[in-house]
Design a protein around this motif. Structure first.
Motif, short mmCIF file in Angstrom:
data_model
loop_
_atom_site.label_atom_id
_atom_site.label_comp_id
_atom_site.label_asym_id
_atom_site.label_seq_id
_atom_site.Cartn_x
_atom_site.Cartn_y
_atom_site.Cartn_z
N THR A 176 69.56 20.99 59.15
CA THR A 176 70.69 20.40 59.86
C THR A 176 71.99 20.63 59.10
N LYS A 177 71.95 20.44 57.78
CA LYS A 177 73.16 20.67 56.97
C LYS A 177 73.60 22.13 57.05
N LEU A 178 72.65 23.05 57.03
CA LEU A 178 73.00 24.47 57.10
C LEU A 178 73.59 24.83 58.46
N LEU A 179 73.05 24.24 59.52
CA LEU A 179 73.63 24.45 60.84
C LEU A 179 75.05 23.88 60.90
N ASN A 180 75.24 22.72 60.29
CA ASN A 180 76.56 22.11 60.22
C ASN A 180 77.54 23.02 59.49
N ASN A 181 77.09 23.59 58.36
CA ASN A 181 77.96 24.46 57.58
C ASN A 181 78.28 25.75 58.33
N ALA A 182 77.29 26.28 59.05
CA ALA A 182 77.54 27.48 59.84
C ALA A 182 78.58 27.20 60.91
N MET A 183 78.49 26.04 61.55
CA MET A 183 79.49 25.66 62.55
C MET A 183 80.87 25.49 61.90
N THR A 184 80.91 24.86 60.74
CA THR A 184 82.17 24.64 60.05
C THR A 184 82.86 25.96 59.72
N MET A 185 82.09 26.90 59.16
CA MET A 185 82.68 28.18 58.78
C MET A 185 83.02 29.04 60.00
N SER A 186 82.25 28.92 61.07
CA SER A 186 82.58 29.62 62.31
C SER A 186 83.89 29.08 62.89
N HIS A 257 63.84 34.11 63.45
CA HIS A 257 64.99 34.29 64.35
C HIS A 257 66.08 35.09 63.66
N ASP A 258 67.00 35.59 64.45
CA ASP A 258 68.07 36.45 63.94
C ASP A 258 69.39 35.67 63.83
N PRO A 259 69.88 35.47 62.62
CA PRO A 259 71.12 34.69 62.43
C PRO A 259 72.36 35.56 62.32
N GLU A 260 72.21 36.90 62.49
CA GLU A 260 73.25 37.81 62.01
C GLU A 260 74.61 37.60 62.67
N LYS A 261 74.63 37.35 63.98
CA LYS A 261 75.90 37.21 64.67
C LYS A 261 76.69 36.01 64.11
N LEU A 262 76.02 34.87 64.00
CA LEU A 262 76.70 33.69 63.47
C LEU A 262 76.97 33.83 61.98
N ARG A 263 76.06 34.48 61.26
CA ARG A 263 76.27 34.71 59.83
C ARG A 263 77.55 35.50 59.58
N ARG A 264 77.74 36.58 60.32
CA ARG A 264 78.93 37.42 60.13
C ARG A 264 80.21 36.63 60.43
N ARG A 265 80.19 35.86 61.51
CA ARG A 265 81.39 35.09 61.86
C ARG A 265 81.66 34.00 60.82
N ALA A 266 80.61 33.32 60.36
CA ALA A 266 80.78 32.26 59.36
C ALA A 266 81.28 32.83 58.04
N LEU A 267 80.73 33.98 57.62
CA LEU A 267 81.20 34.60 56.39
C LEU A 267 82.66 35.05 56.50
N ALA A 268 83.04 35.52 57.69
CA ALA A 268 84.44 35.89 57.90
C ALA A 268 85.35 34.68 57.76
N ASP A 271 85.55 34.05 54.06
CA ASP A 271 86.36 35.08 53.40
C ASP A 271 87.85 34.85 53.61
N GLY A 272 88.22 34.24 54.73
CA GLY A 272 89.64 34.00 55.00
C GLY A 272 90.17 32.68 54.50
N LEU A 273 89.32 31.90 53.81
CA LEU A 273 89.71 30.55 53.42
C LEU A 273 90.93 30.52 52.50
N VAL A 274 90.91 31.32 51.44
CA VAL A 274 92.02 31.29 50.48
C VAL A 274 93.32 31.73 51.14
N GLU A 275 93.26 32.80 51.93
CA GLU A 275 94.45 33.28 52.63
C GLU A 275 95.01 32.22 53.57
N ALA A 276 94.12 31.57 54.32
CA ALA A 276 94.57 30.57 55.29
C ALA A 276 95.25 29.39 54.60
N VAL A 277 94.64 28.89 53.54
CA VAL A 277 95.23 27.75 52.82
C VAL A 277 96.58 28.14 52.22
#
Length: 287
Positions: A176-186, A257-268, A271-277
């Protein structure tokens, strides 16, 4: 006023970091018997204002604890504690070990299985809200584990949480926490894209985000930029978020299951966190 159950409950706590320290403070403030051990003596200053007992070794702490709460960086740190010479010998039947860190669901199942023969219950109970939520005692706690152990520990979790939910057996709290984090980063990826576009449009980024945060486009990720997440801590958080997303992807793959689509978006998003802040906290963006 503490209840008789609280007065008799001994909660051992390891992991007095930015998040763990205020959680331990809340436990002590609510009348539970708080017992602590820290690798670095300076960490103990975090609980100086609440009643507590300090133990010189992990083994001594385990021997005294009915509930052992661990707020550590990763699953490997949990294994390090459990494999410390003398620890397993001091674990009494009926002891409950709680992992408040974020980790792999399958690894947490393995940890629980390694304790079963000792009569020790194990729960994965990661929290959401970070250091600010821990200080405000408004964390959300996702719990995986036996219902009896959950009922026993719920009053402890309630000291630092506004929501405590048992999600199922061991491992389900972590999932549940990992799903939450994936949603947060997405969601953060949406915020990053918006901020980049706002910069190109030469609008006042802080002003735009301030008004959106009170409108239908609001999100927790958007509100955190420049407030909870500052330029100083963003690089550290970025590394943690990347780690969490890989935990998420590994856990999903382990279920077939395949997490790749959400993984790529969450990692993006991560990756943009420092720039955005940096853009949010900069001035002079008004047209």
């Amino acid at each position: 006023m503490s209840s008789p159950e609280q007065q008799s409950a001994v909660v051992g706590f390891i992991g007095l970091g930015d998040q763990g320290a205020p959680m331990a403070q809340a436990i002590g403030d609510h009348g539970f018997g708080l017992h602590v051990w820290a690798r670095r003596p300076a960490s103990l200053e975090a609980v100086a204002d609440v009643p507590h007992t300090v133990h010189a070794t992990v083994v001594d702490l385990v021997a005294a604890s009915g509930i052992l709460a661990l707020c550590l960086r990763d699953d490997s740190d949990i294994w390090d504690v459990l494999n410390t010479p003398g620890v397993r010998e001091q674990l009494r039947p009926g002891t409950v070990i709680v992992n408040h860190g974020t980790g792999d669901p399958g690894e947490n199942v393995k940890i629980a299985e390694s304790l079963r023969s000792l009569g020790v219950s194990y729960m994965d109970a990661p929290v959401s809200g970070g250091g600010p939520g821990a200080k405000a005692r408004t964390l959300t706690t996702f719990v995986g584990g036996d219902e009896g152990a959950f009922e026993r520990c719920s009053p402890v979790f309630a000291t630092f949480s506004t929501r405590v939910s048992r999600m199922g057996p061991v491992g389900s709290g972590q999932m549940t926490k990992l799903l939450n984090n994936a949603m947060t980063m997405s969601n953060l990826k949406n915020a990053v894209d918006l901020i980049r576009l706002a910069q190109q449009l030469h609008v006042d980024i802080p002003a735009v985000l301030d008004v959106i945060s009170d409108s239908s486009g609001r999100s927790a990720s958007l509100r955190a930029l420049g407030t909870v997440i500052t330029p100083e801590i963003a690089p550290h958080l970025q590394g943690l978020r990347r780690k969490d997303i890989e935990h998420f992807a590994d856990a999903v793959r382990a279920q077939g299951h395949d997490p790749e689509k959400l993984r790529r978006r969450a990692l993006a998003g991560a990756d943009g966190l420092v720039e955005a802040v940096t853009l949010v906290t900069a001035r002079g963006h008004a047209a």
